[in-house]
Design a protein around this motif. Structure first.
Motif, PDB file in Angstrom:
ATOM      1  N   SER A  50      48.037 102.334  73.530  1.00 25.09           N
ATOM      2  CA  SER A  50      48.578 103.698  73.492  1.00 25.09           C
ATOM      3  C   SER A  50      47.551 104.690  72.942  1.00 25.09           C
ATOM      4  N   LEU A  51      46.714 104.246  71.979  1.00 24.87           N
ATOM      5  CA  LEU A  51      45.685 105.122  71.438  1.00 24.87           C
ATOM      6  C   LEU A  51      44.580 105.396  72.462  1.00 24.87           C
ATOM      7  N   ILE A  52      44.295 104.405  73.309  1.00 23.33           N
ATOM      8  CA  ILE A  52      43.232 104.564  74.303  1.00 23.33           C
ATOM      9  C   ILE A  52      43.714 105.378  75.509  1.00 23.33           C
ATOM     10  N   SER A  75      42.183  88.992  68.529  1.00 19.17           N
ATOM     11  CA  SER A  75      40.765  89.032  68.891  1.00 19.17           C
ATOM     12  C   SER A  75      40.526  89.988  70.055  1.00 19.17           C
ATOM     13  N   VAL A  76      41.418  89.955  71.029  1.00 16.24           N
ATOM     14  CA  VAL A  76      41.320  90.892  72.159  1.00 16.24           C
ATOM     15  C   VAL A  76      41.451  92.332  71.657  1.00 16.24           C
ATOM     16  N   THR A  77      42.397  92.544  70.752  1.00 15.33           N
ATOM     17  CA  THR A  77      42.592  93.880  70.174  1.00 15.33           C
ATOM     18  C   THR A  77      41.342  94.358  69.448  1.00 15.33           C
ATOM     19  N   ARG A 122      34.971  98.376  70.917  1.00 13.94           N
ATOM     20  CA  ARG A 122      34.312  98.999  72.068  1.00 13.94           C
ATOM     21  C   ARG A 122      34.621 100.485  72.153  1.00 13.94           C
ATOM     22  N   TYR A 123      35.844 100.859  71.815  1.00 14.20           N
ATOM     23  CA  TYR A 123      36.236 102.269  71.903  1.00 14.20           C
ATOM     24  C   TYR A 123      36.179 102.979  70.543  1.00 14.20           C
ATOM     25  N   ASP A 124      35.528 102.334  69.562  1.00 12.69           N
ATOM     26  CA  ASP A 124      35.349 102.919  68.231  1.00 12.69           C
ATOM     27  C   ASP A 124      36.686 103.301  67.595  1.00 12.69           C
ATOM     28  N   LEU A 125      37.635 102.362  67.636  1.00 15.40           N
ATOM     29  CA  LEU A 125      38.970 102.609  67.095  1.00 15.40           C
ATOM     30  C   LEU A 125      39.354 101.593  66.015  1.00 15.40           C
ATOM     31  N   GLN A 149      38.863 101.656  62.752  1.00 12.06           N
ATOM     32  CA  GLN A 149      39.496 102.296  61.596  1.00 12.06           C
ATOM     33  C   GLN A 149      40.885 102.824  61.946  1.00 12.06           C
ATOM     34  N   ASN A 150      41.036 103.347  63.158  1.00 13.13           N
ATOM     35  CA  ASN A 150      42.342 103.869  63.577  1.00 13.13           C
ATOM     36  C   ASN A 150      43.395 102.786  63.597  1.00 13.13           C
ATOM     37  N   ILE A 151      43.056 101.666  64.233  1.00 14.90           N
ATOM     38  CA  ILE A 151      44.054 100.597  64.362  1.00 14.90           C
ATOM     39  C   ILE A 151      44.324  99.950  63.006  1.00 14.90           C
ATOM     40  N   SER A 152      43.310  99.910  62.136  1.00 11.47           N
ATOM     41  CA  SER A 152      43.511  99.358  60.793  1.00 11.47           C
ATOM     42  C   SER A 152      44.460 100.242  59.987  1.00 11.47           C
ATOM     43  N   SER A 153      44.309 101.546  60.120  1.00 10.28           N
ATOM     44  CA  SER A 153      45.186 102.467  59.388  1.00 10.28           C
ATOM     45  C   SER A 153      46.613 102.389  59.895  1.00 10.28           C
ATOM     46  N   TRP A 154      46.790 102.161  61.206  1.00  7.96           N
ATOM     47  CA  TRP A 154      48.141 102.023  61.759  1.00  7.96           C
ATOM     48  C   TRP A 154      48.830 100.775  61.221  1.00  7.96           C
TER      49      TRP A 154
END
Length: 314
Positions: free
Chosen positions: A93-95, A148-150, A156-159, A161-166
């Motif tokens: 959803s973020l991508i 691992s896929v996540t 790859r998309y430099d996310l 930190q974003n996904i960690s914060s979520w």
């Protein structure tokens, strides 16, 4: 576990929680609050309390349902690839839908959580040797592959930190307007209560429940859908809360047995009490700073889980 005692403890902890914070508000001020104190109560502390109670009830009952339909006491949304799949859904959803609403992100997370849970159940059906340890290990392995896929696509998309914060379990950011999506859990808990007897029958095995006239696959699919939707709502709002859906149902069933309809209300109440207690501890240990709920539940929950594991193998 007597329900009236659990309700009383929950009410006491709720009252304590409301008056804990950097801004000191005394219980004696409750009927003479100024504008600033009233805004803190209405916009922050009451929403936080509601979100803790709803999340605690929802995740605990989700764990109870998963343990019932898989016939294993060590299965929960965190050990059945449900949470890891929801994490992948949040990344997608973020991508692809970065500007979308929180509800849209939650639905994408739900779709992935549902798919991950079905994948776990499909693989589980292929396993012939099913002891208490193999099944949760299988779920953890599948979850790690998905995680691992996540991580790969997040990097790859430099996310990262974003996904960690979520995913960081934290109630400190809960304010009015950012927690209401958790209300989705309430009708799902009601549905779970209505299907409680069927979940209990499904927990006796496919052949036995089919002989009693139960549509086994339909009931299991409904249970997985409830778990996936509740987990998605909690993850998208609060983040990951480890061990909650694992240890709370185990503690309750140790005293009340395996009748899901009898256990569902005590499990929900005890889950809310446990999460609320961990939140209060997290706010008091290094006051006025705060420890995230994911850390406090993780530390306390891991200790309880080890005790349950030793007790089961004793």
């Amino acid at each position: 576990m007597k329900k009236r005692y659990l309700i009383l403890i929950l009410l006491i902890l709720s009252a304590v929680s409301i008056f804990i914070g950097v801004k000191e508000i005394s219980p004696l001020q409750i009927f003479s609050l100024g504008d600033q104190e009233l805004q803190i109560m209405v916009l922050s502390r009451i929403p936080r309390l509601i979100s803790i109670i709803v999340a605690g009830i929802g995740m605990s009952i989700s764990g109870l349902i998963m343990q019932q339909i898989t016939q294993n006491k060590f299965v929960s949304p965190t050990t059945a690839a449900t949470i890891d799949s929801a994490k992948l859904g949040i990344l997608v959803s973020l991508i692809l839908f970065s500007a979308s609403s929180t509800l849209t992100k939650m639905m994408i997370a739900f779709i992935f959580a549902l798919g991950g849970s079905f994948l776990f159940m499909a693989v589980l059906k292929k396993i012939k040797y099913k002891n208490a340890i193999i099944i949760p290990l299988l779920g953890i392995m599948i979850g790690n592959v998905i995680n691992s896929v996540t991580t790969f696509f997040a990097y790859r998309y430099d996310l990262i930190q974003n996904i960690s914060s979520w995913m960081q379990g934290n109630f400190s950011m809960i304010i009015k307007g950012r927690y209401e999506i958790l209300y989705i859990s309430i009708p799902l808990v009601i549905i779970a209560f209505l299907y409680a007897n069927k979940f209990t029958l499904a927990g006796m095995g496919e052949d036995f429940s089919a002989n009693l006239g139960l549509n086994y696959n339909k009931v299991v699919n409904i249970g997985i859908a409830i778990v996936a939707l509740i987990s998605s709502a909690v993850v998208i709002t609060v983040g990951q809360i480890p061990f909650l859906g694992l240890i709370v149902p185990n503690i309750v069933t140790m005293y009340t047995g395996d009748n899901l309809k009898k256990n569902i209300l005590p499990t929900g109440l005890f889950g809310a009490i446990f999460l609320l207690l961990c939140d209060i501890l997290g706010r008091l240990i290094i006051y006025p700073y705060e420890i995230s709920i994911g850390l406090t539940v993780g530390v306390i929950g891991s200790c309880i889980f080890l005790c349950l594991l030793v007790r089961r193998n004793a």
